[in-house]
Design a protein around this motif. Structure first.
Motif, PDB file in Angstrom:
ATOM      1  N   ALA A   1       0.781  -1.157   0.021  1.00  0.00           N
ATOM      2  CA  ALA A   1      -0.113  -0.081   0.005  1.00  0.00           C
ATOM      3  C   ALA A   1       0.728   1.190   0.009  1.00  0.00           C
ATOM      4  O   ALA A   1       0.610   2.073  -0.709  1.00  0.00           O
ATOM      5  CB  ALA A   1      -0.910   0.084   1.328  1.00  0.00           C
ATOM      6  N   ARG A   2       1.912   1.320   0.947  1.00  0.00           N
ATOM      7  CA  ARG A   2       2.803   2.357   1.046  1.00  0.00           C
ATOM      8  C   ARG A   2       3.499   2.731  -0.596  1.00  0.00           C
ATOM      9  O   ARG A   2       3.670   4.036  -0.831  1.00  0.00           O
ATOM     10  CB  ARG A   2       3.720   2.123   2.028  1.00  0.00           C
TER      11      ARG A   2
ATOM     12  N   GLY B   1      -3.584  -0.545  13.240  1.00  0.00           N
ATOM     13  CA  GLY B   1      -2.183  -0.950  12.479  1.00  0.00           C
ATOM     14  C   GLY B   1      -1.673   0.200  11.505  1.00  0.00           C
ATOM     15  O   GLY B   1      -0.626   0.161  10.958  1.00  0.00           O
ATOM     16  N   VAL B   2      -2.547   1.211  11.082  1.00  0.00           N
ATOM     17  CA  VAL B   2      -2.289   2.243  10.200  1.00  0.00           C
ATOM     18  C   VAL B   2      -2.393   3.664  10.429  1.00  0.00           C
ATOM     19  O   VAL B   2      -2.150   4.639   9.849  1.00  0.00           O
ATOM     20  CB  VAL B   2      -2.889   1.791   8.664  1.00  0.00           C
ATOM     21  N   GLU B   3      -2.982   3.773  11.852  1.00  0.00           N
ATOM     22  CA  GLU B   3      -3.186   5.021  12.281  1.00  0.00           C
ATOM     23  C   GLU B   3      -1.917   6.139  12.009  1.00  0.00           C
ATOM     24  O   GLU B   3      -1.971   7.251  11.514  1.00  0.00           O
ATOM     25  CB  GLU B   3      -3.411   5.146  13.698  1.00  0.00           C
ATOM     26  N   PRO B   4      -0.525   5.676  12.434  1.00  0.00           N
ATOM     27  CA  PRO B   4       0.335   6.869  12.198  1.00  0.00           C
ATOM     28  C   PRO B   4       0.437   7.305  10.881  1.00  0.00           C
ATOM     29  O   PRO B   4       0.650   8.424  10.349  1.00  0.00           O
ATOM     30  CB  PRO B   4       1.692   6.099  12.531  1.00  0.00           C
ATOM     31  N   LEU B   5       0.392   6.259   9.741  1.00  0.00           N
ATOM     32  CA  LEU B   5       0.223   6.364   8.296  1.00  0.00           C
ATOM     33  C   LEU B   5      -0.975   7.241   7.794  1.00  0.00           C
ATOM     34  O   LEU B   5      -0.757   7.963   6.902  1.00  0.00           O
ATOM     35  CB  LEU B   5       0.436   5.293   7.472  1.00  0.00           C
TER      36      LEU B   5
ATOM     37  N   GLY C   1      -0.765  11.321   6.459  1.00  0.00           N
ATOM     38  CA  GLY C   1      -1.113  11.505   5.028  1.00  0.00           C
ATOM     39  C   GLY C   1      -0.494  10.519   4.022  1.00  0.00           C
ATOM     40  O   GLY C   1      -0.894  10.535   2.896  1.00  0.00           O
ATOM     41  N   GLU C   2       0.365   9.698   4.656  1.00  0.00           N
ATOM     42  CA  GLU C   2       0.676   8.759   3.637  1.00  0.00           C
ATOM     43  C   GLU C   2      -0.215   7.545   3.201  1.00  0.00           C
ATOM     44  O   GLU C   2       0.038   7.070   1.910  1.00  0.00           O
ATOM     45  CB  GLU C   2       2.123   7.983   4.248  1.00  0.00           C
ATOM     46  N   LEU C   3      -1.026   7.382   4.070  1.00  0.00           N
ATOM     47  CA  LEU C   3      -2.405   6.589   3.403  1.00  0.00           C
ATOM     48  C   LEU C   3      -3.444   7.322   3.727  1.00  0.00           C
ATOM     49  O   LEU C   3      -3.500   8.276   4.572  1.00  0.00           O
ATOM     50  CB  LEU C   3      -2.402   5.109   4.204  1.00  0.00           C
ATOM     51  N   VAL C   4      -4.634   7.191   3.072  1.00  0.00           N
ATOM     52  CA  VAL C   4      -5.800   7.663   3.125  1.00  0.00           C
ATOM     53  C   VAL C   4      -6.999   6.722   3.464  1.00  0.00           C
ATOM     54  O   VAL C   4      -7.110   5.697   2.723  1.00  0.00           O
ATOM     55  CB  VAL C   4      -6.290   8.472   1.900  1.00  0.00           C
TER      56      VAL C   4
ATOM     57  N   ALA D   1      -6.145   3.606   1.961  1.00  0.00           N
ATOM     58  CA  ALA D   1      -5.491   3.204   0.382  1.00  0.00           C
ATOM     59  C   ALA D   1      -4.596   4.253   0.266  1.00  0.00           C
ATOM     60  O   ALA D   1      -4.431   5.260   1.195  1.00  0.00           O
ATOM     61  CB  ALA D   1      -6.866   3.737  -0.426  1.00  0.00           C
ATOM     62  N   PRO D   2      -3.338   3.922  -0.524  1.00  0.00           N
ATOM     63  CA  PRO D   2      -2.240   4.732  -0.888  1.00  0.00           C
ATOM     64  C   PRO D   2      -2.874   5.978  -1.294  1.00  0.00           C
ATOM     65  O   PRO D   2      -3.782   6.318  -2.043  1.00  0.00           O
ATOM     66  CB  PRO D   2      -1.496   3.917  -1.778  1.00  0.00           C
TER      67      PRO D   2
END
Length: 136
Positions: free
Chosen positions: A61-62, A74-78, A82-85, A135-136
């Motif tokens: 995804a990244r 598992g993705v909260e920091p991303l 703004g790295e993931l949406v 999503a990325p």
């Protein structure tokens, strides 16, 4: 990014999914969500690749290889950076059970009991705001 942020399930036809499979031939190639009646539904989707571990899933995804569905915790920091949406908040996947496995004993060690209670409290707090798709 090339296809825009999907606003509906119909928009997913322009996107690719990163498939997650736990074994050969066992993955269901689609976007999983709760339907209007609360039952599990699967929208078949093309995929860029299939992986079988969460690190590869997140890395795909990244790298912009497609949409993933994993617990928000598992993705909260991303998401925060703004790295993931997060996408399609209305169409989230059904929750998955979490299990604590330990060796069977007649008398469970107090430290194991405390650890399981601590973990349950930690997860309850973290998952209270769980919303799913990224999503990325």
């Amino acid at each position: 990014a090339a296809h825009g942020v999907p606003q509906s399930l119909a928009d997913l036809g322009r996107h690719r999914l990163v498939h997650y499979g736990t074994g050969l031939g066992r993955s269901e190639p689609g976007f999983e969500y709760l339907s209007e009646d609360g039952s599990r539904a699967l929208l078949p989707m093309a995929g860029a690749l299939t992986v079988n571990d969460s690190e590869s899933y997140l890395a795909a995804a990244r790298a912009g290889l497609g949409i993933i569905q994993m617990p928000r915790v598992g993705v909260e920091p991303l998401l925060g950076s703004g790295e993931l949406v997060a996408i399609l908040p209305r169409w989230q996947a059904p929750p998955l059970p979490i299990h604590a496995l330990y060796a069977h004993r007649r008398q469970l060690a107090p430290r194991v009991q405390l650890f399981i209670r601590w973990l349950a409290e930690l997860l309850e707090t973290a998952l209270a705001t769980e919303s799913g798709a990224a999503a990325p």
